[in-house]
Design a protein around this motif. Structure first.
Motif, PDB file in Angstrom:
ATOM      1  N   TYR A  95       0.829  -1.208   0.000  1.00  0.00           N
ATOM      2  CA  TYR A  95       0.000   0.000   0.000  1.00  0.00           C
ATOM      3  C   TYR A  95       0.867   1.263   0.000  1.00  0.00           C
ATOM      4  O   TYR A  95       0.569   2.243  -0.694  1.00  0.00           O
ATOM      5  N   VAL A  96       1.933   1.251   0.822  1.00  0.00           N
ATOM      6  CA  VAL A  96       2.829   2.415   0.878  1.00  0.00           C
ATOM      7  C   VAL A  96       3.483   2.650  -0.488  1.00  0.00           C
ATOM      8  O   VAL A  96       3.587   3.793  -0.961  1.00  0.00           O
ATOM      9  N   GLN A  97       3.906   1.587  -1.152  1.00  0.00           N
ATOM     10  CA  GLN A  97       4.519   1.737  -2.470  1.00  0.00           C
ATOM     11  C   GLN A  97       3.512   2.286  -3.474  1.00  0.00           C
ATOM     12  O   GLN A  97       3.848   3.148  -4.299  1.00  0.00           O
ATOM     13  N   ALA A  98       2.289   1.796  -3.420  1.00  0.00           N
ATOM     14  CA  ALA A  98       1.257   2.283  -4.355  1.00  0.00           C
ATOM     15  C   ALA A  98       0.977   3.766  -4.133  1.00  0.00           C
ATOM     16  O   ALA A  98       0.849   4.536  -5.093  1.00  0.00           O
ATOM     17  N   LEU A  99       0.904   4.192  -2.864  1.00  0.00           N
ATOM     18  CA  LEU A  99       0.658   5.610  -2.579  1.00  0.00           C
ATOM     19  C   LEU A  99       1.845   6.468  -2.997  1.00  0.00           C
ATOM     20  O   LEU A  99       1.672   7.598  -3.459  1.00  0.00           O
ATOM     21  N   ALA A 100       3.072   5.926  -2.835  1.00  0.00           N
ATOM     22  CA  ALA A 100       4.267   6.716  -3.155  1.00  0.00           C
ATOM     23  C   ALA A 100       4.394   6.965  -4.649  1.00  0.00           C
ATOM     24  O   ALA A 100       4.836   8.038  -5.068  1.00  0.00           O
ATOM     25  N   ILE A 101       4.044   5.984  -5.461  1.00  0.00           N
ATOM     26  CA  ILE A 101       4.209   6.148  -6.916  1.00  0.00           C
ATOM     27  C   ILE A 101       2.927   6.606  -7.598  1.00  0.00           C
ATOM     28  O   ILE A 101       2.929   6.821  -8.809  1.00  0.00           O
ATOM     29  N   PHE A 102       1.836   6.784  -6.832  1.00  0.00           N
ATOM     30  CA  PHE A 102       0.576   7.203  -7.448  1.00  0.00           C
ATOM     31  C   PHE A 102       0.676   8.539  -8.195  1.00  0.00           C
ATOM     32  O   PHE A 102       0.131   8.675  -9.291  1.00  0.00           O
ATOM     33  N   PRO A 103       1.372   9.576  -7.660  1.00  0.00           N
ATOM     34  CA  PRO A 103       1.455  10.853  -8.406  1.00  0.00           C
ATOM     35  C   PRO A 103       2.098  10.719  -9.781  1.00  0.00           C
ATOM     36  O   PRO A 103       1.932  11.613 -10.609  1.00  0.00           O
ATOM     37  N   MET A 104       2.841   9.625 -10.029  1.00  0.00           N
ATOM     38  CA  MET A 104       3.455   9.452 -11.344  1.00  0.00           C
ATOM     39  C   MET A 104       2.410   9.344 -12.440  1.00  0.00           C
ATOM     40  O   MET A 104       2.661   9.696 -13.605  1.00  0.00           O
ATOM     41  N   PHE A 105       1.213   8.855 -12.085  1.00  0.00           N
ATOM     42  CA  PHE A 105       0.168   8.642 -13.087  1.00  0.00           C
ATOM     43  C   PHE A 105      -0.837   9.795 -13.132  1.00  0.00           C
ATOM     44  O   PHE A 105      -1.884   9.676 -13.759  1.00  0.00           O
ATOM     45  N   VAL A 106      -0.536  10.874 -12.421  1.00  0.00           N
ATOM     46  CA  VAL A 106      -1.428  12.038 -12.411  1.00  0.00           C
ATOM     47  C   VAL A 106      -0.775  13.156 -13.207  1.00  0.00           C
ATOM     48  O   VAL A 106       0.350  13.570 -12.883  1.00  0.00           O
ATOM     49  N   PRO A 107      -1.413  13.679 -14.246  1.00  0.00           N
ATOM     50  CA  PRO A 107      -0.826  14.795 -14.999  1.00  0.00           C
ATOM     51  C   PRO A 107      -0.603  16.013 -14.113  1.00  0.00           C
ATOM     52  O   PRO A 107      -1.335  16.234 -13.133  1.00  0.00           O
ATOM     53  N   SER A 108       0.402  16.805 -14.458  1.00  0.00           N
ATOM     54  CA  SER A 108       0.758  17.953 -13.620  1.00  0.00           C
ATOM     55  C   SER A 108      -0.389  18.943 -13.479  1.00  0.00           C
ATOM     56  O   SER A 108      -0.595  19.518 -12.405  1.00  0.00           O
ATOM     57  N   ILE A 109      -1.147  19.148 -14.536  1.00  0.00           N
ATOM     58  CA  ILE A 109      -2.226  20.134 -14.465  1.00  0.00           C
ATOM     59  C   ILE A 109      -3.333  19.655 -13.527  1.00  0.00           C
ATOM     60  O   ILE A 109      -3.939  20.450 -12.792  1.00  0.00           O
ATOM     61  N   ILE A 110      -3.589  18.338 -13.526  1.00  0.00           N
ATOM     62  CA  ILE A 110      -4.577  17.783 -12.582  1.00  0.00           C
ATOM     63  C   ILE A 110      -4.056  17.890 -11.153  1.00  0.00           C
ATOM     64  O   ILE A 110      -4.806  18.193 -10.214  1.00  0.00           O
ATOM     65  N   LEU A 111      -2.751  17.647 -10.987  1.00  0.00           N
ATOM     66  CA  LEU A 111      -2.136  17.768  -9.669  1.00  0.00           C
ATOM     67  C   LEU A 111      -2.237  19.200  -9.155  1.00  0.00           C
ATOM     68  O   LEU A 111      -2.545  19.436  -7.978  1.00  0.00           O
ATOM     69  N   ALA A 112      -1.999  20.160 -10.036  1.00  0.00           N
ATOM     70  CA  ALA A 112      -2.110  21.568  -9.636  1.00  0.00           C
ATOM     71  C   ALA A 112      -3.545  21.912  -9.235  1.00  0.00           C
ATOM     72  O   ALA A 112      -3.770  22.610  -8.235  1.00  0.00           O
ATOM     73  N   TYR A 113      -4.512  21.404  -9.991  1.00  0.00           N
ATOM     74  CA  TYR A 113      -5.918  21.674  -9.655  1.00  0.00           C
ATOM     75  C   TYR A 113      -6.279  21.070  -8.300  1.00  0.00           C
ATOM     76  O   TYR A 113      -6.976  21.703  -7.487  1.00  0.00           O
ATOM     77  N   ALA A 114      -5.790  19.854  -8.055  1.00  0.00           N
ATOM     78  CA  ALA A 114      -6.079  19.206  -6.770  1.00  0.00           C
ATOM     79  C   ALA A 114      -5.488  19.996  -5.608  1.00  0.00           C
ATOM     80  O   ALA A 114      -6.133  20.144  -4.551  1.00  0.00           O
ATOM     81  N   LEU A 115      -4.266  20.508  -5.785  1.00  0.00           N
ATOM     82  CA  LEU A 115      -3.645  21.302  -4.719  1.00  0.00           C
ATOM     83  C   LEU A 115      -4.388  22.612  -4.497  1.00  0.00           C
ATOM     84  O   LEU A 115      -4.523  23.062  -3.351  1.00  0.00           O
TER      85      LEU A 115
END
Length: 296
Positions: free
Chosen positions: A114-134
């Motif tokens: 679970y920790v590994q999945a959470l750690a690498i999860f942002p790799m599959f999120v586009p930067s613009i979506i990440l910015a919107y989430a923040l």
């Protein structure tokens, strides 16, 4: 030497020459693409910034654009903000990524997965979506503000549109690659070496300092080089989450080129950015070459 041996030697040389020729053909296309798409634009930008067209239409040698950059307070402020953001993000990435990599290296089971999945999860999120989430989370009237208001607590000053906004976004965005590279580096640490150290009474800190850290020096350098190269040239997250002034070099170059219609100064900023990134690129290439030489 028999006649068969004398005939076999030239055949082996022909076979080796043929394999070498095929190998060169296989790498020719990637090398050509790197030269065409990366090396040539770099040299073109350098030449274009030092050989400029004068008022009379003749091309002349001039360093005026570089003198302007290093004498302009706003340009230097943007360069300083980029260096500060890169240094802070690099330190935070190693401080956060190394404990996670150590945990993943020496832990097994469902929780580690679970920790590994959470750690690498942002790799599959586009930067613009990440910015919107923040923005929706830490921005004004975001989720944190709503929770604090519901609990009757005062609002916290949001890092959105401050220098800390890109830091949070870039650390989150680059954390997966950092964890994966550090975990790969930890794979070179053998369990037998750690068990031997524990057998003689070494504690966790002594094992980390004396056994793990010396074997991870190269991995830490490669990870830091990758992180610095990615952060220094970042555009989307600093553009969306960062302040309007000063700004990081990526948005600064884009605004100079598109909004101010000043390609010469935009190319000058790009050349200076490339020169700084080249230092970390050399560190990375030297590390790779050192690893290849160390292989048996």
């Amino acid at each position: 030497m028999s006649a068969d041996t004398a005939l076999a030697a030239p055949r082996r040389h022909q076979s080796i020459d043929r394999r070498s020729f095929i190998g060169l053909l296989l790498v020719a296309l990637p090398v050509f693409l790197v030269g065409w798409l990366i090396v040539f634009p770099i040299f073109s930008a350098v030449v274009g910034t030092i050989f400029v067209r004068g008022p009379d239409g003749a091309t002349e040698f001039s360093l005026a654009s570089y003198r302007f950059f290093f004498s302009d307070g706003y340009s230097l402020g943007n360069l300083w903000l980029t260096l500060w953001t890169t240094a802070v993000c690099g330190i935070l990435l190693l401080a956060i990524g190394l404990p996670i990599a150590l945990y993943l290296r020496f832990s097994q089971g469902r929780l580690a997965a679970y920790v590994q999945a959470l750690a690498i999860f942002p790799m599959f999120v586009p930067s613009i979506i990440l910015a919107y989430a923040l923005i929706r989370t830490i921005g004004p009237n975001g989720t944190i503000d709503l929770l604090l208001n519901a609990a009757g607590l005062p609002k916290l000053r949001t890092p959105y549109l401050t220098p800390w906004g890109p830091v949070i976004g870039l650390v989150w965005d680059n954390l997966p690659l950092t964890v994966l590279m550090l975990t790969a580096g930890l794979s070179s640490v053998s369990n037998s070496a750690i068990e031997a150290a524990r057998d003689v009474g070494a504690g966790p800190l002594r094992v980390f300092v004396s056994i793990i850290l010396p074997r991870m020096g190269n991995s830490l350098l490669v990870t830091a080089s990758f992180a610095v190269l990615g952060i220094f040239s970042a555009f989307t997250l600093p553009y969306v989450l960062g302040p309007a002034s000063p700004e990081m070099m990526g948005p600064f170059m884009q605004r100079t080129f598109a909004d101010m219609n000043d390609p010469l100064n935009a190319m000058t900023q790009a050349v200076i950015t490339f020169a700084l990134c080249l230092v970390f690129g050399i560190f990375y290439i030297r590390s790779i070459a050192r690893n290849r030489e160390a292989r048996p």
